[in-house]
Enzyme design. Sequence first.
Site, mmCIF file in Angstrom:
data_model
loop_
_atom_site.group_PDB
_atom_site.id
_atom_site.type_symbol
_atom_site.label_atom_id
_atom_site.label_comp_id
_atom_site.label_asym_id
_atom_site.label_seq_id
_atom_site.Cartn_x
_atom_site.Cartn_y
_atom_site.Cartn_z
ATOM 1 C CB SER A 27 14.408 36.191 33.089
ATOM 2 O OG SER A 27 14.470 35.474 31.746
ATOM 3 C CG ASP A 318 12.604 32.529 26.003
ATOM 4 O OD1 ASP A 318 13.792 32.703 24.853
ATOM 5 O OD2 ASP A 318 12.939 32.993 26.906
ATOM 6 N NE ARG A 349 15.150 27.589 21.490
ATOM 7 C CZ ARG A 349 15.314 28.257 22.757
ATOM 8 N NH1 ARG A 349 14.829 29.295 22.797
ATOM 9 N NH2 ARG A 349 16.081 27.897 23.752
HETATM 10 C C1 S3P Z 1 16.463 36.411 28.555
HETATM 11 C C2 S3P Z 1 16.465 37.157 27.345
HETATM 12 C C3 S3P Z 1 16.044 36.525 25.901
HETATM 13 C C4 S3P Z 1 15.603 34.824 26.188
HETATM 14 C C5 S3P Z 1 16.244 34.376 27.216
HETATM 15 C C6 S3P Z 1 16.378 34.974 28.519
HETATM 16 C C7 S3P Z 1 16.742 37.168 29.547
HETATM 17 O O1 S3P Z 1 17.270 36.563 25.346
HETATM 18 O O2 S3P Z 1 15.594 34.350 24.913
HETATM 19 O O3 S3P Z 1 15.830 33.024 27.322
HETATM 20 O O4 S3P Z 1 16.695 36.509 30.761
HETATM 21 O O5 S3P Z 1 17.267 38.251 29.480
HETATM 22 P P1 S3P Z 1 18.045 37.442 24.394
HETATM 23 O O6 S3P Z 1 18.293 38.489 25.458
HETATM 24 O O7 S3P Z 1 19.029 36.859 23.716
HETATM 25 O O8 S3P Z 1 16.789 37.901 23.568
#
Ligand code: S3P
Length: 432
Positions: A27, A318, A349
């Site tokens: 992220s 996640d 999932r």
């Molecule tokens: C993420 C936010 C999450 C997560 C993804 C990474 C991010 O998704 O599941 O692996 O880096 O902002 P969502 O924003 O769709 O919840």
Amino acid sequence: MLATKTERIVKPALNIAGSLRLPGDKSISHRYALLSALASGTTKLTNFSTGADCASSLGCSAAVGATVTRKDDGIIEIVGTGALQASAAPLDCGNSGSTMRMLTGLLAATPHTYTLIGDESLSRRPMERVRKPISQMGAEITLTDGHAPLTIRGGNLKAIDYTTSVPSAQVKTAVLLAGLQAEGTTVVRESVRTRDHGELALRAFGAQIERTTDSISIAGGQNLQAIEAAVPGDISSAAFFLCAAALFPGSNLVFDSLGLNPTRATLLDVLTALGAHIGVLNLEEKNGELVGTVQVNAPSTGLTGTTISGALSAQLIDELPVLAAIAPYTQNGIRIRDAKELRVKESDRIALVASNLRAMGAEVEEFEDGLDVPGGQTLHGAEINSGGDHRIAMAFSVAALKASGDTVINGAESAAISFPEFYELLDQVAER
Ligand code: S3P
């Protein structure tokens, strides 16, 4: 779904022990890759994520004019564009929803027309959630039946006060990136506090952001400055090893320089509640992100059980596949609710966790928004269908460690979306 190419056999383990330093958080890497394209100067990043997803973000930054260089010592240098450039070719986001959604916010003020594309899995994922706020701000966006390909023509943006429709850090960050380039002050509100790397990265690059308990505000017209940063180790990658270690009495696993941002570290609380011993040392703050050393030891009596629902499900989104995959080995099982978002990730999932647990001989009940996995079960090795989803491939590699017999992971190569070193490191810490 990615094409299923490589199978990998995972053998049971006797124990988990060792010490690991993991590649940079996915992220954070995405956000640094995208923000550096807008910033003045040269951003220098060490320990950038090695996953294919973050390479997609770097590729898109390069396609809109940033100069991206991978140095021999592993440092990534990104020279900002001054002004984002047009791209004749479509911007390929690969398998990465984060890239596509956040890039939409980044490009929203640029007077060019871009087409954003992705692989088969990404082309099925919902994009209306980002189209809505960014078009309200003034960009023209078209989707294909709610999905990618997405075309965007940026324009003069106006600030909005926006409440996200589903908890999504990607959408929040997209709106903040557009807000940075809009006239007026943009406010984003969310019902559940999602990961705040977007806010912290914007601050690290020099933007001013105000936060209250339920809102984030950013004034338009601020300039970003390049940074030098070491990306903290990815706690969502560590999750597979943390859960594996929590299963084996006598285990001892240590992670150096692990990202411990409180909006990401909920797994440590859940593992503690399940009875694991988690120690945190050497806490430091780097570019607003908490980093530290984490040690995990399993309880001698086995993990207990828990329910994960409400805000916790959003914060653990996640990590839920791996928690569900180890749930049969707990005493009382794990119940997951309010996690409907799992159905629109790289795969469905919930469905894949349920079918793969059943393939290993587990009893499991599937709900629209979660799963009930009873505890006290024994599993046997089986053929796992990863669905081309990295987190499914890795979650079931962990379940395989305590099963009887060998497990075959189909589509094992998908781990490289976030964590190419996964199987090698698993072999390093698994005693057999
Ligand atoms: C993420 C936010 C999450 C997560 C993804 C990474 C991010 O998704 O599941 O692996 O880096 O902002 P969502 O924003 O769709 O919840």
